[in-house]
Motif scaffolding. Structure first.
Motif, mmCIF file in Angstrom:
data_model
loop_
_atom_site.group_PDB
_atom_site.id
_atom_site.type_symbol
_atom_site.label_atom_id
_atom_site.label_comp_id
_atom_site.label_asym_id
_atom_site.label_seq_id
_atom_site.Cartn_x
_atom_site.Cartn_y
_atom_site.Cartn_z
ATOM 1 N N ALA A 662 0.893 -1.316 -0.042
ATOM 2 C CA ALA A 662 0.020 -0.109 -0.028
ATOM 3 C C ALA A 662 0.708 1.341 -0.094
ATOM 4 O O ALA A 662 1.809 1.189 0.573
ATOM 5 C CB ALA A 662 -0.931 -0.014 1.028
ATOM 6 N N ASP A 663 0.350 2.259 -0.931
ATOM 7 C CA ASP A 663 1.077 3.407 -0.867
ATOM 8 C C ASP A 663 0.688 4.392 0.005
ATOM 9 O O ASP A 663 1.511 5.239 0.523
ATOM 10 C CB ASP A 663 0.863 4.220 -2.307
ATOM 11 N N ARG A 664 -0.481 4.317 0.560
ATOM 12 C CA ARG A 664 -1.203 5.157 1.320
ATOM 13 C C ARG A 664 -0.964 4.598 2.911
ATOM 14 O O ARG A 664 -1.347 3.493 2.927
ATOM 15 C CB ARG A 664 -2.723 5.626 1.146
ATOM 16 N N LYS A 665 -0.699 5.574 3.740
ATOM 17 C CA LYS A 665 -0.602 5.203 5.122
ATOM 18 C C LYS A 665 -1.806 4.704 5.722
ATOM 19 O O LYS A 665 -1.960 3.828 6.562
ATOM 20 C CB LYS A 665 0.154 6.409 6.033
ATOM 21 N N ALA A 666 -2.947 5.521 5.429
ATOM 22 C CA ALA A 666 -4.452 4.982 6.182
ATOM 23 C C ALA A 666 -4.635 3.660 5.413
ATOM 24 O O ALA A 666 -5.298 2.690 6.468
ATOM 25 C CB ALA A 666 -5.308 6.078 5.548
ATOM 26 N N GLN A 667 -4.465 3.033 4.227
ATOM 27 C CA GLN A 667 -4.727 1.902 3.840
ATOM 28 C C GLN A 667 -3.698 0.698 4.633
ATOM 29 O O GLN A 667 -4.222 -0.235 4.956
ATOM 30 C CB GLN A 667 -4.413 1.790 2.264
ATOM 31 N N LYS A 668 -2.594 0.895 4.959
ATOM 32 C CA LYS A 668 -1.605 0.179 5.694
ATOM 33 C C LYS A 668 -2.309 0.087 6.950
ATOM 34 O O LYS A 668 -2.361 -1.182 7.635
ATOM 35 C CB LYS A 668 -0.193 0.708 5.724
ATOM 36 N N GLU A 669 -2.546 1.175 7.749
ATOM 37 C CA GLU A 669 -3.137 1.044 9.118
ATOM 38 C C GLU A 669 -4.378 0.310 8.988
ATOM 39 O O GLU A 669 -4.842 -0.487 9.989
ATOM 40 C CB GLU A 669 -3.427 2.397 9.568
ATOM 41 N N ALA A 670 -5.042 0.574 8.122
ATOM 42 C CA ALA A 670 -6.466 -0.144 7.956
ATOM 43 C C ALA A 670 -6.240 -2.004 7.879
ATOM 44 O O ALA A 670 -7.086 -2.500 8.843
ATOM 45 C CB ALA A 670 -7.461 0.203 6.826
ATOM 46 N N ALA A 671 -5.501 -2.121 7.165
ATOM 47 C CA ALA A 671 -5.062 -3.599 6.791
ATOM 48 C C ALA A 671 -4.365 -4.183 8.194
ATOM 49 O O ALA A 671 -4.758 -5.228 8.485
ATOM 50 C CB ALA A 671 -4.061 -3.600 5.758
ATOM 51 N N LYS A 672 -3.665 -3.333 8.998
ATOM 52 C CA LYS A 672 -3.226 -3.804 9.879
ATOM 53 C C LYS A 672 -4.159 -3.890 11.225
ATOM 54 O O LYS A 672 -3.940 -5.202 11.954
ATOM 55 C CB LYS A 672 -1.906 -2.897 10.765
ATOM 56 N N ALA A 673 -4.939 -3.168 11.395
ATOM 57 C CA ALA A 673 -5.977 -3.101 12.420
ATOM 58 C C ALA A 673 -6.999 -4.493 11.924
ATOM 59 O O ALA A 673 -7.503 -5.148 12.839
ATOM 60 C CB ALA A 673 -6.919 -1.976 12.201
ATOM 61 N N ARG A 674 -7.060 -4.756 10.569
ATOM 62 C CA ARG A 674 -7.894 -5.788 10.207
ATOM 63 C C ARG A 674 -7.344 -7.213 10.561
ATOM 64 O O ARG A 674 -7.995 -8.114 10.873
ATOM 65 C CB ARG A 674 -8.189 -5.662 8.820
ATOM 66 N N LEU A 675 -6.176 -7.189 10.434
ATOM 67 C CA LEU A 675 -5.013 -8.302 10.559
ATOM 68 C C LEU A 675 -5.217 -8.689 12.088
ATOM 69 O O LEU A 675 -5.274 -9.941 12.391
ATOM 70 C CB LEU A 675 -3.821 -8.220 10.021
ATOM 71 N N ASN A 676 -4.828 -7.553 12.900
ATOM 72 C CA ASN A 676 -5.046 -7.696 14.293
ATOM 73 C C ASN A 676 -6.522 -8.467 14.702
ATOM 74 O O ASN A 676 -6.420 -9.134 15.805
ATOM 75 C CB ASN A 676 -4.702 -6.485 15.016
ATOM 76 N N ALA A 677 -7.400 -7.753 14.163
ATOM 77 C CA ALA A 677 -8.760 -8.301 14.775
ATOM 78 C C ALA A 677 -8.975 -9.747 14.094
ATOM 79 O O ALA A 677 -9.558 -10.553 14.975
ATOM 80 C CB ALA A 677 -9.848 -7.477 14.025
ATOM 81 N N ILE A 678 -8.337 -10.128 13.030
ATOM 82 C CA ILE A 678 -8.598 -11.651 12.638
ATOM 83 C C ILE A 678 -7.701 -12.520 13.547
ATOM 84 O O ILE A 678 -8.266 -13.685 14.123
ATOM 85 C CB ILE A 678 -7.960 -11.653 11.156
#
Length: 695
Positions: A662-678
């Motif tokens: 991901a180029d955008r920080k917001a997208q990286k953070e959203a993916a990390k949050a989703r990964l942690n949730a899983i």
């Protein structure tokens, strides 16, 4: 208690005073206290508040200019111009220059470059050489505008009303002298300077007879007969007369003129001129020179008197042979019972039938007793061609003030070997190769038909805003002009200049040049309507395009689909998106392909068809991995669907790729949050334990 509270508040107030004190010093550096409120507003471009302030002030030159400038900056060009025009000239030279220059900008913004140049020229009269050169060159577009306006004013000089001719001449001299000082080495200035002498000539314009091997006197008589037949609406007779013209190409030209005037459409026969490199005959048709005649047929045909018996009498005349018709006219003219209108009409018909009889001596004698103001242009051109008349005797009072009339008269006369504007026009029937066009136009920059050919060639090679503006200004009634207006409307809409886009669209008669041009206009209209939120109009235009068998450019069609998608009509949007995707091999690049596929997937997802959406997301991520913004987002959407299906490991793999790419920080953070949730969810259900088989 109060003393404790006071002790707590005091440091805060002190800190605040330090903070605001520092801020105040910074502010003071950018907006000094001696700046007026108006100056401060101007610095920030708050033109609307400025306008309110200036409207309540007096009428000093400074305030009048401020008011006008504010209106201009708000896009209220008419109001700005009204302020400037209602103000007498300022005594201060600098202020007067500002007033005149701003007036020129207003006129130009309102779509009248001729008046704009007039205002600019008046301002330039008050400038020194250095200031003028600097002011003119600061506007990169001004040079081409200046030259094209000068061309237009020069082309119409011969039909300038007598009362205005001297002022037109002064304006031409003045604007050329200014151009010469600012752009002295341009081909236009160098090769047009010699033409200024024609403005000072007081003698009549006598025609120059061209090479007789192309058009002979006998040919001219046949052409005059054809024009006479056309003047009474006898198109078949008009064509038959042309069979006597010796040169087949010249004959084709005049038959094409008749066909164009009868039908209103350019005949296919004109393609021969392009094939034979006959640039000026080809441009005559493509530039729409004859268009005013199709709009107003009475310009070409003899008028009908207001008499109940006239139509029946005219019908009888047309059924007679020319000699018999002439005798009938002579007999009727002698009646004392006829009104002056009927007598005049009979005399005009007498001229037409004199030509048709082939008796040129009679025709010339009849002409001597006629008021040429009562003759249609066809008969006046016929007389000019047959009798080699001075231009003043071919023109009527109705031609004055109408540039388009001199274009018709001079162009048709040249096609018959009678050249009234030999000082600026190249030989009509001289072939010019594509390679020779550029040097020829450089040497003859005032030849209107060559200017058209040059602009047409440039637009055909690569259209641009600069070229399109020139085409639209100089040749607004031609197909090239219409296409240029449409191009400019499209460009303005893309630049979000919607007012300008609407201005261009309104100047196109979209039904005039056939279905292809109408589709182009509808395409530009869709872009404009979408941009300004007229969704229903955009959809209506789009449906008309589809019914006509046309298509929108993919980018516009995509915008339309997304607009429909946002309005909630998902099925209609999906149909458009899938139509675009069906032509994916024709799309401009992979970025556009990836975007279309992404929105198809989004549409399927919004309609609850998650399996279809997933398939499209995965196709996108696989096929267009280099289109990072779309591919990464598609993988993120895929991870959400897999998570919802309970396929957590697959979802995690996609999320890890998203985090990595991901180029955008917001997208990286959203993916990390989703990964942690899983991971949290999996920990709760013991996902790391070995699989338990029921059997």
């Amino acid at each position: 208690m109060r003393s404790i509270l006071k002790k707590k508040i005091l440091p805060s107030l002190l800190a605040a005073s330090v903070l605001f004190g520092a801020g105040g010093n910074v502010f003071a550096a950018s907006a000094k206290k001696n700046d007026s409120f108006e100056s401060w507003l101007e610095k920030y471009g708050a033109w609307d508040i400025l306008e309110q302030n200036y409207s309540q002030t007096g009428d000093t030159p400074e305030l009048i200019l401020k008011r006008a400038e504010t209106a201009f900056n708000l896009g209220r060009y008419s109001a700005c111009l009204e302020t400037l025009q209602s103000t007498p000239a300022f005594t201060d030279k600098t202020q007067e220059i500002t007033r005149l220059w701003l007036g020129g900008k207003c006129q130009r913004a309102l779509g009248d470059p001729v008046k704009g140049v007039i205002w600019f020229s008046q301002a330039a009269r008050l400038m020194d050489q250095r200031t003028m050169a600097s002011k003119f060159k600061k506007d990169s577009q001004l040079k081409s505008i200046w030259f094209d306006v000068w061309r237009s004013l020069y082309w119409g000089y011969q039909v300038t009303p007598e009362a205005a001719r001297e002022s037109r001449k002064m304006l031409l001299d003045q604007t050329f002298a200014q151009a010469e000082k600012v752009w002295p080495t341009t081909y236009f200035v160098i090769n047009s300077k010699a033409k200024l002498g024609a403005l000072n000539s007081t003698s009549e314009i006598i025609p120059v007879i061209s090479n007789s091997t192309i058009v002979s006197d006998d040919d001219r008589n046949a052409i005059a007969q054809s024009l006479a037949a056309a003047s009474i609406g006898e198109w078949e007779k008009a064509d038959n007369a042309l069979t006597a013209v010796s040169n087949s190409t010249v004959q084709t030209f005049w038959k094409s003129v008749n066909q164009y005037l009868e039908s209103g459409n350019t005949p296919e026969s004109v393609s021969i001129f392009n094939e034979e490199n006959l640039i000026r005959p080809n441009s005559f048709f493509e530039a729409g020179v004859l268009e005013p005649v199709t709009v107003s047929p009475t310009l070409w045909q003899l008028g009908a008197p207001t008499s109940p018996a006239w139509n029946a009498f005219r019908k009888q005349l047309l059924e007679m042979k020319p000699q018999e018709a002439l005798k009938t006219i002579d007999r009727e003219t002698g009646s004392l019972l006829l009104s002056s209108d009927l007598v005049n009409a009979l005399q005009n018909y007498r001229l037409a039938f004199a030509f048709l009889s082939g008796d040129m001596e009679l025709a010339e004698n009849v002409l001597k007793r006629l008021d040429t103001d009562t003759l249609p242009m066809s008969l006046r051109v016929a007389c000019g061609i047959a009798f080699k008349l001075p231009l003043s005797r071919v023109l009527s009072s109705a031609d004055y003030g109408k540039n388009e009339n001199i274009y018709i008269i001079s162009g048709l006369s040249e096609a018959a070997g009678i050249n009234y504007l030999s000082d600026i026009d190249t030989p009509f029937w001289k072939p010019i190769s594509r390679k020779a066009l550029n040097p020829t136009i450089n040497s003859n920059p005032l030849d209107r038909l060559l200017v058209f050919a040059d602009l047409n060639a440039q637009a055909d090679k690569k259209q641009s805003i600069k070229i399109a503006r020139r085409c639209a200004f100089l040749f607004p009634k031609s197909k090239l002009g219409a296409e240029s207006f449409i191009y400019l409307a499209d460009q303005a809409a893309q630049n979000r200049d919607f007012k300008l886009s609407a201005y261009y669209l309104k100047r196109v008669d979209q039904d005039k040049f056939g279905p292809e041009l109408r589709l182009q206009w509808l395409s530009a209209a869709v872009a404009y309507d979408l941009a300004v939120g007229k969704d229903d109009k955009a959809m209506k235009a789009y449906n008309e395009i589809l019914k006509s068998g046309g298509t929108l450019p993919a980018e516009k069609e995509l915008k339309l689909a997304l607009m429909i998608q946002q309005k909630g009509d998902l099925k209609k949007a999906q149909a458009i998106l899938e139509r675009i995707w069906s032509t994916r091999d024709d799309l401009e690049n992979d970025e556009l392909r990836a975007e279309v596929l992404f929105w198809i997937a989004e549409g399927e997802h919004a309609m609850g068809r998650k399996e279809k959406a997933l398939k499209h997301y995965l196709e996108l991520a696989w096929e267009f991995p280099e289109q990072n913004i779309w591919a990464v987002t598609a993988m993120y959407r895929s991870s959400m669907i897999y998570e919802h299906k309970g396929q957590f490991e697959t979802a995690k793999r996609f999320l890890k790729t998203v985090i990595k790419r991901a180029d955008r920080k917001a997208q990286k953070e959203a993916a990390k949050a989703r990964l942690n949730a899983i991971d949290t969810k999996l920990a709760k259900v013991g996902a790391d334990k070995e699989v338990s088989f029921p059997f």
